[in-house]
Structure formats: C-alpha cells, structure tokens
Design a protein around this motif. Structure first.
Motif, PDB file in Angstrom:
ATOM      1  N   GLY A   1       9.036  -5.923  -2.287  1.00  0.00           N
ATOM      2  CA  GLY A   1       8.790  -6.277  -0.801  1.00  0.00           C
ATOM      3  C   GLY A   1       8.270  -5.164   0.025  1.00  0.00           C
TER       4      GLY A   1
ATOM      5  N   MET B   1       0.021  -4.557   2.893  1.00  0.00           N
ATOM      6  CA  MET B   1      -0.478  -5.156   4.041  1.00  0.00           C
ATOM      7  C   MET B   1      -0.911  -4.326   5.468  1.00  0.00           C
TER       8      MET B   1
ATOM      9  N   PHE C   1       7.327   2.025  -5.550  1.00  0.00           N
ATOM     10  CA  PHE C   1       8.206   1.674  -4.460  1.00  0.00           C
ATOM     11  C   PHE C   1       9.517   1.317  -4.898  1.00  0.00           C
ATOM     12  N   LYS C   2      10.679   0.793  -3.991  1.00  0.00           N
ATOM     13  CA  LYS C   2      11.862   0.312  -4.233  1.00  0.00           C
ATOM     14  C   LYS C   2      11.806  -0.910  -4.158  1.00  0.00           C
TER      15      LYS C   2
ATOM     16  N   GLN D   1       5.434 -13.887  -4.430  1.00  0.00           N
ATOM     17  CA  GLN D   1       5.914 -13.411  -3.014  1.00  0.00           C
ATOM     18  C   GLN D   1       4.664 -13.341  -2.308  1.00  0.00           C
TER      19      GLN D   1
ATOM     20  N   MET E   1       4.468  -4.415  -0.876  1.00  0.00           N
ATOM     21  CA  MET E   1       3.699  -5.398  -0.422  1.00  0.00           C
ATOM     22  C   MET E   1       3.444  -5.001   1.006  1.00  0.00           C
ATOM     23  N   ILE E   2       4.685  -4.769   1.886  1.00  0.00           N
ATOM     24  CA  ILE E   2       4.384  -4.420   3.273  1.00  0.00           C
ATOM     25  C   ILE E   2       3.430  -3.174   3.482  1.00  0.00           C
ATOM     26  N   ASP E   3       3.718  -2.289   2.349  1.00  0.00           N
ATOM     27  CA  ASP E   3       2.784  -1.112   2.392  1.00  0.00           C
ATOM     28  C   ASP E   3       1.219  -1.400   2.364  1.00  0.00           C
TER      29      ASP E   3
ATOM     30  N   GLY F   1      16.586 -11.363  -6.004  1.00  0.00           N
ATOM     31  CA  GLY F   1      15.298 -11.138  -6.850  1.00  0.00           C
ATOM     32  C   GLY F   1      15.045 -12.365  -7.597  1.00  0.00           C
TER      33      GLY F   1
END
Lengths: 323, 498, 150
Positions: A188, A195, A184-185, A208, A191-193, A43
């Motif tokens: 990362g 995007m 979220f956990k 990030q 952010m993917i979600d 992290g």
C-alpha cells in the motif's frame, strides 16, 4: 493428588491417541481443522486463505479455522506447522514466500521435506507500472531510459524479499538494466508513493493495482504472467513487450506437515477442488486478476521445488539479503 | 444540492431495517472488543469475514465499519476507568482520563469522550462525503521528505509532554525511539536488537508495551500503595460533565477533530499519532499546562476527538483510491473484493448505493454509539466501586487473553510481563511512560522516512527544504524550538543576574 | 551519603539510561554505520545510545545535587507474583489449554495483594475463568483449546 491427575490425563490422552490413529483416516475430520496463515490479517495471503477456508470447511463437513501466526516473512507460522501433529488437523497456507524464504533466512525447518503438498489455490501475476508523468509508454521505452541513466530510475517495493522486490530483481537480471530499489513497509505505502510521483516505477501485484491503472493514476507497461490478463487485455505481457523469458507470478497453496496419511491428503485435495469452484472464490480471484489453478498434490510438490530453484537464482544473483 | 440528494439517497439505503440492524450489530460488537485490550477490530473483522459472504455488500461493509469505529469508542472506556488502553489509539486517553477517574470524575471523562467522538465522527463523515477525492489527492503529495519533516515536528513538540523534568522526558522519548528500532530494518532487512528471537523480527507490539507499562505497571504500583487507592474508589461524584466542563472541552474537541482528520487522510501515519498530536497541542495552548497529567478534561476531549476523526478519515484513501492505509482497511478492501467490487476512483459513480449508504451509516453508527454509551456510564462508574482486590485480577485476565490473541503467541505475554516490571520501575524513578510511547510510535517511521528520503535524493539533504510542504514543517519545527528555548534562556539570564 | 545514594531517584534513573544506552551502542557495533548521507542500520541506534548516555549522566549529577528520594513502597510481593503469573499463563496456554492457564493467572493475581483472602481468591479465579471462557471462546469464537493442546 497432582500426580494421580496427571497420570489419569496421560492415560486418557493415550486412549484418545490410540483410537484416533485407528479411526483417523476413516472418519476424518471429526473436529475443526486449523489452517495456519503465516501472515497477519488483511494481506492477500490472509484473504485468499479465509475465502478458501470457509468452503474447505463446507466440503469437509467440519469448520476450518484460520489461525494467523505472522512474523519474519512467514517463517514463524511455517515453523509452527512444520512441528505440528501430522494428523490432518493442522494445515498451512503458503505462497511464493515459502519458496523464497530458504534463500533469505536460516530456516528452522526444511521447506520441502517437512511438508506434504496438498494443492495449489491460484496464481496472480505481477504488473509493471509507472507514474504517468514518466515519459515512457512501453517496456522498451523504460529499458531505453534505464540504460541511458543507469541507477537513476527508482522502483518502489513492498519490502526487502517481498514478491514485488523479487519480481523487479528478476526483471533487472533478465533485461540487464540497473534500477534503484526503494523498499517500503507493505504494498500500500509503496503504491501511494508511486501514485504521488515520488518514486516512478513499481512492480506490484495486479490485485491492488488494477483500479488505479483503470483510472489513469498509474500507467501499466506489462504483466508478469505468461498470457495476457483477462482484466487488462490491452496490456502486453512483459515477455512479449521486450524481456523474453520473463515470468513472475505469486501463488497460493496448501500443505500439511510431512507424515500426514495419504488418504487424508486426498480428502483435503478433493475438498480444495470443491472450494475453488465456489462462487466466492471465483469472484474473488477474478476481481483480483488472479486465476484459479488446479494441480494434483504431486504436481504441486514438483511446482514448489521448481519455484525454489527459480528464485534461488534471483536472490543470489541479485544479492538480496534479509538477515 | 447534489450532495444533499446524495446524502438523502445514502440515508434511504442505510435506514433500511436490515442495514440498520447490521449497523447496530457492528457498533455493539465494536464497543465490546474495543473495551478488551489486544482483541481489536483487525482480528474481529478477519473472523467475521466469511459471514459477510452471504450478506449484501452494503450491509457487510456497514457492519464491518461499525465494528471498526465502535472499537474506537470502547477503547477509551477502560483507558479512563482502569488505565488499560483497550485500543492503541486510547493510550493518550490513559494520561488524563485515568487521573480524572481517580479524582472521582470518571463520569464526565467518559461522557466527554463520547461527545467528542460523536462530533469528530460527524465531521469526519461529512469530510468523506464533501471532499473525499481531493483530500486523497492531497495525501499523494506526501513523500518520504514530507513525512520525515512532519514527524520531526512531532518529536520536537514532544518536549511539551514533559511533566516536571524536561531532560527526563526527552530521555524517555529517546528510549522509545530505541525500543521502536527492535526488529527488521525496512531499508536493508537487517535484524536489530532481536537477540536471535524470531518473534522479535517484526518488532515489539505497541499494545504489548502499552498494556505492560500502563496497566500492569499501574497495578503493581497500586498494590504497593493501598492508601492512595482507597480514596479513588470511594469518591465518585456526578456522572455527567458540568457546564464548565463542556465549555472547557469545546475548543479541544474542534481542534482535535481537525488534527485527527489531517492525520487520518495521510496513509503513512500510524494510529495514536493523531491523539498524541492533539494532546500536545492542548497542553501547549492551555493557560495552565501544569494541570495536564493530573486530570485535565481537555486532555481527554482533544485526543478522543482526534482518534475518532482519524479513524473515519482512514476510509478516504480506501474508498477513493482503493488503497488500504491500515490492516483493517485492507480487510475491508478484501471483503469488497470478495463481493466482486473493486473500490477506486470510480466507486462513487459505479456503486453510489455503497458509497453513500456507507457514509450515511457511519453517521448513524456514531449517533447509535452515543446513545448506547451515555447510559452505560452509570454502569461503568459503578464498576469502580468494586473493591480493587477483586477488580485487578479481571484486568489481568482480560489483558493476558487479549494480548495472547493478537498473534496466538505466548512470547508476547512474556514481553508484557517484562514491560510491566519496567513500567513499574519507571513510575518509581519518576520517568513518565507517555513520552516513551510517543517515541516508540514515531521512531521507526522517522528513521524509515529519513533513510528513504536520503536514498531517493542520493544523499542530498536539501530535499527537506526544497520541497514546499516539507519546508513548511521545517519552519514550524524551528519556530517551536525557538518558542521553547527562548523562555529557558531568558530565565537563565535572570538567574545569573540575580 | 552511602545510604542516601541507595534510594536517590534521579541517580538510579540516570544509571538506567546510561546502561540502556551502553547496551544499545554495544549491540549496534555489529550493524553497518554507513555515512550521514547514506545511513546504515547502525546509525540511528548508535546516535540514540549516545543521547541516552548523555542524558543519563546529566540526570545522575542532578540527582546527587537535588537528592530526591524514591517514594512509596516497592510492593515486592506484587512485583514478583504478577509477572510470574503472566509467564505461567503463557506457558500453560501452549501446553495445557485455556482453562488451566486462566485459573493459574487469576489465582496468582488474587494472591498478589496482601489483602487477599484464600476462599475469595479461589472463588474469584473460578468465576473469572468461567466468564472468560464464555466471553472469549464462545462469545468471540477464539480458537483455543479449553484443555490440552492440539
């Protein structure tokens, strides 16, 4: 035989303790220093800590070993440091979480009184961004959309009580809008979600997010610092874009257990200043969109108190709970 | 053609003597830490991070990457030899790999693991080179409903893992799901089953459970039945796989590689899931599924290929989107950031030497690992000739230090001791721990995605069938159920008729 | 019948599942259930606990009919000594350092088997400890004190 040995050991220990307490301040450090990072490797807290530790060690003349003690949002590692010998050989790397945890958890330590501040390492702002498919191009348009359909918009965060979560709640409180929290956990996955367009809004660390803002996969609406960021000069601050008074920045600093002798704190502070000036630290903070900040130990102590007061309001008014 | 030129360029970068040396150091260190449980690539890369400050970015990344996939190779070694999963992903290998070793077939098991991993590594590397960005795009299509449907499919398929009693295996899956819940609830931050213990607030570590039930439980069981163990140490046959072994392994390796690549690209799936998926597929397609759990070579070939493909493909989201799918990838990202490089969609064009050099080095690293590992087999197998009473204290020592090092926490050691006892009781009661571990991995993720999907859809369950990818998984899940239940129903009819 | 029940494998497996399920439901009563559409933190554990109880009952009944025995010995010596040495290892790591912790763990392990020989056990534990110090402390650079805590 056992008692004889343990007696000998105790005697030896006492002797060492005596000599060290006398000699401690003049020849500190004479063995490696342990920097506890209360988060797992990987992290931002960990990487910042490691970059600084390396140079801190060079400035002190003895190695600084990073010791990850993660758990419970940083409480586990912080507790270890709070109860460590105040001899300067155990120090703790903290972040914004240190000022937030008192309002989220029942702490087995006093976040202010149990520690002697050494100094701050740097600050990194939050950035507000949306999926490009969402028809908003500015903070004002986002506020308009959120007011039109209260509770319909959703934002992704790195988890309950995270920096991202708190920044968003501060935004909601300051601007008076309702956006649904989807935790979220970790940063990362969140952010993917966003995007992928599943959740549409995100508050995240500039760190990030920058590459995906530059590539157009996310649309940045504003940064949480008081001044515009050097790496995204076109993006306004959230405060100037429509939410006056908004500021949310993560920060990283170093503290020692309370009772650590003042000369040792001074030595550590001096070493920290040198470490901050190292090219690796500069490069790392620059690329991350973070800034290196200097404060005296006393200033940093006052800063910690003010941060605690600021986030207490957000946690209480936002109804955030972690227990 | 451009790809070809790029690859040539990449090899030119990776084959410079410094980079070759970094690669060599990386894979050797990786193999070593892979063998040791608990001490994984995450901790090692974290410790080595400061060293990379003074190394060129390409060399640094090559070395760190080498540690990462070297550990995947090493992890299977102890799994096969002594039932000790060196890395999380090697857990599945314990099931049949260890049984192979007990039958004196440790050599072929180790060799096929290395060969399968090499094949999967090669394919994974090519995938990154050819299709990195589009694959990353595909991964973005997965939201909470898709992940939930995918995991539900995995859970239903878990019944295949059953050895003997189906109900018992499913109950063990539920047990795993329950254990996985321990810790902080992602959606609300509430602590569940943590008994007020701070250390439990982040959940029980996978490696703690795995080492406890597999390694410690197995040692206790072995010490109770010395007869059975003697057979195991005296019978060591050929070192290399026979022609027949290879023929049996080809398809599992190919399937495992495909499965591992799929899961590797998806950032929201943890380790070991790819290996479990491959194992279940192999058992399902096998002509004689009853051999599984008793030393079937397909049960080593498939999962070992899957976990290596998974490991390689985890680089795709990191390199092309700048998104870390795991802690290790987050550290690599950190290492690059320290060097002033920000991975992302444009890294291929702005830093071609980094991107192509890394890809070429991955292939070289995989090749090095096979070359290193195959001759090692003879030495590893000799280890089995050491009397068990001398061998198992060493296993205990390595497990204990390794687990302690994960969080510098004695608490995890106590938990391991507890799971050792529980694991032994399970063995005695005929409850196999493998389905439990699958439930343990899947459980928290399933719940998280289910509740997130419901939160985002405002409580409308139709999201699972209105989104095409999710619908696809749901249909497959239904088909699996039908295929599974149909024979049972037919059998019952026959029973009743007869 | 009473005697057969005592080592009936599936009855015990069923009992274990029922107990686990009951504990799960009991503890989950403190967590909000929510509704099926908006599940609270208590929803999943309660459902799983229920499933475990049902499966446990089924197994126990089947166990009585099939009457399969628990095979092999219980290796009580190892079952007690091995976990105990792990716990001691944990305690000593916190308070005495790496070397004493490992010495106790390896020596404890070696005497867990009925085949153990005292001299061999001592030599082995010293040797293993030395090897581990070389490997973990000097080789991998783990930051643990060899003796006494920081």
């Amino acid at each position: 035989m056992l008692t004889k040995r343990s007696l000998l050991l105790t005697a030896a220990g006492l002797l060492v303790a005596l000599t060290t307490s006398v000699a401690a301040q003049s020849d500190y450090p004479n063995r490696p220093v342990r920097l506890i990072i209360p988060f797992p490797p990987g992290g931002s807290n960990d990487v910042v800590g490691r970059v600084i530790a390396q140079h801190l060690g060079e400035a002190l003349g003895k190695q600084v070993i990073v010791d990850n003690r993660s758990g419970a949002g940083g409480v586990v590692g912080t507790e270890v440091a709070a109860h460590a010998q105040p001899d300067g050989y155990t120090i703790l790397g903290i972040s914004l979480a240190h000022a937030v945890n008192p309002w989220l958890y029942k702490l087995p330590y006093d976040p202010i009184k149990a520690f002697a501040p050494v100094g701050i390492m740097g600050k990194g702002p939050v950035v507000l961004s949306v999926h490009p498919g969402l028809p908003v191009h500015s903070v004002k348009e986002l506020l308009a959309l959120a007011k039109q359909k209260p509770g319909d918009l959703q934002y992704a965060s790195a988890g309950v009580g995270s920096f991202q979560h708190l920044s968003a709640e501060l935004f909601k409180l300051t601007a008076g809008v309702d956006i649904l929290h989807v935790p979220f956990k970790g940063g990362g996955p969140a952010m993917i979600d966003v995007m992928g367009g599943h959740t549409k809004v995100m508050f995240s660390s500039l760190v990030q997010t920058t590459p995906n803002i530059k590539s157009g996969k996310l649309r940045a609406l504003g940064v949480g610092s008081t001044e515009r960021s050097k790496i995204l000069p076109d993006i306004p601050t959230i405060a100037e874009a429509g939410v006056p008074g908004y500021a949310s920045e993560n920060w990283w600093g170093i503290v020692a257990p309370a009772g650590t002798p003042a000369p040792i704190i001074a030595k550590l502070h001096e070493a920290l200043t040198k470490a901050q000036a190292s090219p690796e630290a500069q490069k790392y903070f620059d690329t991350e969109g973070a800034t290196i900040v200097s404060m005296s130990s006393e200033e940093f102590g006052r800063f910690m108190v003010s941060e605690m007061n600021k986030w207490e309001q957000v946690v209480k008014k936002g109804g955030i709970k972690a227990e | 053609m451009e790809l070809f030129n790029n690859l040539i360029f990449g090899f030119a970068v990776a084959l410079s003597w410094q980079n070759l040396l970094y690669c060599m150091i990386g894979v050797s260190v990786g193999t070593l830490i892979g063998v040791l449980p608990g001490i994984g690539p995450l901790a090692t890369i974290a410790m080595l991070l400061p060293i990379t400050f003074n190394v060129a970015p390409v060399g640094a990344l090559i070395m760190l990457a080498g540690i990462y996939y070297g550990a995947q190779y090493g992890g299977s070694t102890t799994a096969i030899l002594v039932n000790l999963p060196g890395e999380t992903s090697a857990v599945v290998t314990c099931i049949d790999g260890y049984q192979m070793a007990r039958q004196g077939r440790a050599g072929p098991a180790l060799a096929i693991a290395a060969i399968g991993s090499f094949f999967a590594g090669t394919v994974g590397t090519l995938l990154i080179a050819v299709a990195g960005p589009p694959l990353a795009e595909l991964a973005l299509k997965f939201g909470a409903p898709e992940y939930f449907s995918l995991m539900l499919m995995g859970l239903v398929a878990a019944a295949v893992l059953a050895q003997g009693d189906m109900i018992k295996s499913l109950a063990m899956v539920a047990m795993g799901l329950l254990l996985g819940i321990v810790g902080t609830d992602v959606n609300t931050g509430v602590q569940r089953f943590s008994f007020g213990i701070t250390e439990l607030s982040d959940g029980i570590g996978f490696i703690v459970v795995a080492v406890g039930v597999f390694a410690v439980g197995e040692i206790v069981a072995n010490l109770g039945d010395p007869e059975e163990r003697r057979v195991f140490t005296e019978k060591v046959n050929n070192l290399m796989p026979s022609w027949n072994d290879l023929k049996q392994s080809i398809m599992p390796i190919i399937r495992g590689t495909a499965i591992g690549s799929f899961f590797g690209v998806l950032p929201g799936t943890g380790p070991a899931i790819a290996s479990f998926a491959s194992y279940m597929v192999e058992k399902k397609v096998a002509k004689d599924p009853s051999r599984f759990g008793k030393g079937a070579i397909e049960g080593v070939a498939g999962p070992e290929s899957a976990n290596n493909a998974d490991a390689q493909c985890k680089f795709i989201p990191m390199l092309t989107l700048g998104l870390p799918a795991s802690g290790v990838m987050a550290l690599m990202l950190g290492a690059l950031t320290i060097q002033g490089i920000q991975p992302g969609p444009d890294v291929m064009t702005t830093r071609p030497e980094l991107f192509w050099g890394l890809i070429a080095s991955m292939w070289i690293g995989n090749a090095l690992l096979v070359v290193l590992n195959l001759p090692m087999i003879g030495i590893w197998v000799k280890l089995l000739k050491v009397p068990y009473r001398l061998l198992f204290p060493a296993i205990m020592a390595f497990s204990a230090v390794g687990i302690y090092s994960v969080n510098t926490s004695s608490f995890e050691i106590y938990l391991t001791a507890l799971f050792g006892v529980i694991g032994f009781i399970w063995i005695k009661l005929g409850c196999s721990p493998a389905p439990m571990l699958l439930g343990f991995v899947l459980g928290p993720m399933m719940e998280e995605h289910l509740r997130r999907a419901m939160l985002m859809s405002k409580g409308d369950p139709s999201v699972f069938v209105t989104r095409p990818i999710s619908l696809g998984f749901m249909i497959v899940t239904a088909l699996i159920l039908v295929v599974m239940i149909a024979p049972a129903v037919r059998r019952r009819r026959v029973d009743i008729a007869g | 019948m009473q005697f057969e029940f005592r080592n009936n494998r599936d009855v015990w497996a069923g009992a274990m599942l029922i107990a686990t399920g009951a504990v799960a439901i009991f503890m989950a009563r403190n967590y909000a259930m929510g509704t099926t559409l908006r599940m609270g933190p208590g929803y999943f554990p309660t459902v799983l606990g229920g499933l475990l109880i049902v499966a446990g009952l089924y197994l126990a009944v089947m166990g009585l009919r099939r009457n399969e025995k628990i095979g092999g010995s219980w290796s009580l010596r190892a079952l007690i000594i091995l976990p105990l040495s792990l716990v001691l290892f944990g305690l000593l790591m916190e308070h005495a350092g790496f070397i004493p912790a490992l010495l106790v763990l390896t020596f404890g392990s070696t005497i867990a088997t009925t085949e153990s020989r005292p001299l061999e056990a001592m030599l082995l534990s010293v040797g293993l400890t030395a090897f581990c110090v070389a490997l973990f402390i000097y080789g991998l650079g783990l930051p643990y004190p060899l003796l006494a805590s920081w």
